[in-house]
Enzyme design. Structure first.
Site, mmCIF file in Angstrom:
data_model
loop_
_atom_site.group_PDB
_atom_site.id
_atom_site.type_symbol
_atom_site.label_atom_id
_atom_site.label_comp_id
_atom_site.label_asym_id
_atom_site.label_seq_id
_atom_site.Cartn_x
_atom_site.Cartn_y
_atom_site.Cartn_z
ATOM 1 N N ASP A 141 0.972 -1.230 -0.144
ATOM 2 C CA ASP A 141 -0.076 0.019 -0.172
ATOM 3 C C ASP A 141 0.781 1.277 0.050
ATOM 4 O OD1 ASP A 141 -1.982 1.785 0.305
ATOM 5 O OD2 ASP A 141 -2.536 1.332 2.404
ATOM 6 N N ASP A 347 -1.674 6.244 -6.592
ATOM 7 C CA ASP A 347 -1.902 5.147 -5.539
ATOM 8 C C ASP A 347 -2.240 3.647 -5.760
ATOM 9 O OD1 ASP A 347 -2.554 4.462 -2.614
ATOM 10 O OD2 ASP A 347 -4.517 4.827 -3.167
#
Length: 465
Positions: A141, A347
């Site tokens: 992440d 992201d």
């Protein structure tokens, strides 16, 4: 005269085919059979062998290439997009400063402003931790900084079922806790990941971490150090991480989370002295193939295009770039540059790309025009409003979608994996133009995306996996 007519006919035909070829270059004919899910893993290693880089395979957590261990059934598209919206909303709250104070959980204070949505995270790598090394499968992440795994002792009521056995710190010769009065704990608190101190019988109280994610999950435990093994022979000594002892929420059998954000707690920051603050990944085009995660920059930039990287003031986690234009089927859209002035977060954990309202409206209109041969489905409540019925078609012609960034870097998104998700355009629009956009992981598929904080840029290399 006849030869003149013949030459004219040949010239006309040549111009016709040149024109046709130019048009076809901006469209891709895709067999609809390729939209079906892969029945088996067809993994091919794309891991680099460059000695100054550490590379490891990366796979989709719900695909056939996932490590053996029976991951839960893949959520429906509607559920995935519900979680995705929660993540986008949390990211927007973090960068706009709308943050709550604390939430009482497991007898400690957990900052509610931190974390996004674990449920949206889709890609995992297998690492090892401890001495002797214990294998752990971890979600990656870029929107998180602090890495954590579940640790013994942790009862079934406090920890969720995971793929591998729980890590037992008592069996490792290199495990250490972090005291509450240490500089590391003060930094953790300063970055809003701290959750107070233990009140044990020992004289030295221990540092606790705590994270509450956007969709409600919480993880709490001891802030610790341990030897992290990236691959055989490549270790990170004294790696700071969270040893989780209290987990609550809808976690899904993974062993932990690997934080790749920009704050000091992340793996990227902790290894910057070795790898220069650079890392890259390639997200595969489908669930049945593999990609990679790599620490360190490549020895040469062949095949990459670069754009400057910047960060949102006061929020060091996220990596931002500036989009300057979008093209569909070779046609540049008429979007005022000011629409993109707030920047785009890139992201790994967000699925769908979110654009400012004006940019999305222009993209949707031109994409629908280019796809007018196929029935457009009515909008649904999952947030995607440009979905198609391809029934009865053995092939579908899809326009290329290109993104241009500050500095002129232009990338053609992979077709169809980087443009469509479940037969829908993988973009959504914001409520206004006064918003930060987010480039989701669908658009990033098949690119090696290089985050080079040392040089201050983001690079893209097409066809990397």
């Amino acid at each position: 005269m006849a030869s003149s007519h013949l030459r004219l006919l040949v010239l006309s035909c040549s111009l016709f085919f040149i024109s046709l070829g130019s048009t076809e270059h901006n469209f891709v004919v895709v067999p609809t059979s390729s939209f079906a899910s892969e029945p088996a893993c067809s993994t091919v290693s794309h891991v680099t062998s460059e000695p100054r880089r550490a590379s490891m395979p990366l796979v989709h957590r719900h695909g056939p290439c996932a490590p053996t261990g029976s991951y839960a059934v893949k959520p429906s598209l509607a559920e995935r997009l519900r979680r995705d919206r929660a993540r986008r909303n949390r990211i927007m709250s973090k960068v706009s400063g709308r943050m709550s104070t604390t939430l009482s959980d497991a007898s400690v204070s957990i900052p509610t402003a931190l974390g996004d949505a674990v449920g949206t995270l889709e890609y995992v790598v297998t690492l090892s931790i401890g001495t002797p090394a214990v294998e752990q499968t971890m979600l990656i992440d870029t929107g998180s900084d602090l890495s954590w795994i579940q640790c013994n002792p942790c009862s079934s009521s406090e920890c969720y079922p995971q793929k591998d056995p729980l890590f037992d710190p008592s069996k490792s010769s290199t495990y250490n806790t972090i005291s509450c009065d240490s500089d590391a704990c003060k930094q953790l608190i300063g970055d809003h990941y701290g959750a107070g101190c233990t009140n044990g019988a020992s004289d030295a109280s221990l540092c606790q971490y705590g994270i509450k994610y956007g969709s409600g999950e919480t993880t709490v435990g001891l802030y610790s150090t341990e030897t992290l093994t990236l691959k055989q022979g490549v270790t990170v000594p004294d790696f700071s991480f969270g040893c989780g002892l209290h987990q609550h929420g809808e976690f899904d059998k993974f062993d932990g989370l690997l934080g790749l954000g920009g704050a000091s707690e992340s793996l990227v920051s902790q290894t910057s002295h070795t790898y220069g603050g650079a890392f890259s990944y390639c997200l595969p085009p489908g669930n049945g193939t593999s990609g990679f995660l790599t620490l360190g920059a490549p020895s040469n930039n062949t095949g990459f295009v670069f754009t400057p990287m910047h960060q949102f003031p006061g929020v060091s986690t996220f990596y931002m770039v500036t989009l300057t234009g979008i093209s569909v089927g070779g046609k540049k859209l008429d979007i005022p540059p000011a629409v993109f002035s707030n920047g785009m977060i890139i992201d790994s954990g967000t699925i769908i790309t979110g654009l400012p309202a004006t940019a999305y409206s222009a993209l949707r209109s031109e994409f629908r025009n280019a796809m007018s041969a196929y029935p457009l489905l009515p909008p649904t409540n999952n947030g995607l409003d440009t979905c198609y019925n391809f029934a009865g078609h053995s092939n579908v012609t899809v326009p290329k979608v290109s993104l241009t960034f500050n500095g002129g870097a232009t990338i053609d998104l992979d077709v169809p994996s980087g443009v469509l998700i479940d037969d829908c355009l993988a973009f959504v629009g914001g409520n206004s133009d006064n918003t930060i956009g987010i480039i989701g992981n669908v658009n990033q598929r098949t690119f090696e995306v290089l985050y080079d904080t040392g040089r201050g840029n983001v690079g893209f290399r097409s066809g990397a996996c």
